[in-house]
Design a protein around this motif. Structure first.
Motif: not given
Lengths: 218, 218
Positions: A179, A181-182, A195-204, B14, B18, B22, B83, B112, B177, B193
């Protein structure tokens, strides 16, 4: 039941099998005994032909006009996914996300048993997470020598992710759900999923911005 | 800056952008001014040719033997991902996962802003989540009429996911999300997503079982 009796399905099928399984269990709980590929397709927004192809790996037991037997499909998919046994899981990193995951009831329903939660911070070690207390990461190797650990959920900060995963792999754990972000690297024989939450947000955010509409500059 | 000035990159790029962003921010924080595609490739386990191709969408500003300017790359990717503005987010479902997400510091770092947390349960409404208090879901539409809401994180139980997403979309929120372990459908113009934790665990279990090794039957 042993792994070598399991029927082999292609890896690409697996994410769909998890969807089928969830919907079929729901149908079963509602007393539904049979389902057609067409009805199932409508329920989970997939193509009926795709579903028939996926189910063909379990042998030909769909009957035209009658559909598939729900309990048998559930048994076959459960077995194919390796969910006909209990998998022992640990969580490494007892911050807010780790603690939330430790209390997540969905794990037990799927055959995953949380056997330990670990952290390096003295302020967190010993704290309760509902069904147990947080252990010191220094005890991790000894714990793994005593107890079978199949899967580690890694919820440490990004800067600690790689060393944590190295330690987990060295202790003999063969599957990691990361989980942090790396991206982490693992030795051969160890599986990692992220499972990369901030990446999912960036894609949105990209999708919103790409529409030309979306937020003001603020 | 407006959306129509943004350079368009293919959607498939995309997720990699991301990752680049990072790593580049990390390099920048360490005072690194330039980086070659080769070095960056080694850091994030990608192919240098892929990286050069991805960066070519930002114009030709990599210099052979000198590399790319880190601050300029950061600016270009930030802009391409949308962003370079603030996106307002809400969380719907203030259970353990929703509350953990509400306290997750990574969101603010990425631009965000959490503007509200909503729940339907009287036992949870009014509870603090650190920077605010949980609001009643019945106030959601009025809230969206007052405040711009770009993204909704949905952390309600599976059985409530579809009706919750319907309500969110009807209130004009255009990105979702979904953390509920169920596929939801959305009207045209809304992006969804899914982060499906139990599906990720099932995929790991499949990989372990498929190796023929792994856990005992218990």
């Amino acid at each position: 039941m042993h792994g070598d009796e399991k029927r082999h399905v292609p890896a690409a099928t697996v994410p769909r099998l998890t969807l089928y399984l969830r919907k079929l269990r729901e149908l079963h709980a509602h007393g539904v005994a049979r389902v057609s590929s067409k009805d199932l397709a409508a329920m989970i927004d997939l193509n009926p032909a795709q579903i028939r192809k996926d189910f063909s790996y379990f042998g030909e037991f769909g009957t035209r006009g009658v559909g598939y037997e729900v309990p048998r499909l559930i048994a076959e998919i459960t077995r194919s996914l390796g969910l006909d046994r209990t998998w022992n899981a640990v969580i490494v990193g007892a911050g807010l996300l780790g603690t939330a995951l430790a209390r997540y009831r969905g794990f037990a329903d799927q055959g995953f048993r949380l056997v330990g939660v670990f952290d390096s911070s003295p302020g967190v070690i010993g704290a309760s997470y509902g069904s147990g207390r947080v252990r010191a990461i220094d005890e991790f190797e000894a714990f793994c020598a005593q107890e079978r650990v199949d899967i580690a959920l890694v919820t440490v900060p990004a800067a600690e992710a790689q060393t944590t995963v190295d330690r987990i792999a060295a202790a003999g754990v063969r599957a990691v759900l990361d989980f942090a972000p790396v991206r982490v690297s693992v030795p051969a024989g160890v599986i990692v999923r992220q499972v990369d939450l901030s990446s999912e947000l960036m894609i949105l955010a990209y999708s919103l911005a790409d529409d030309g509409a979306g937020g003001d500059v603020s």
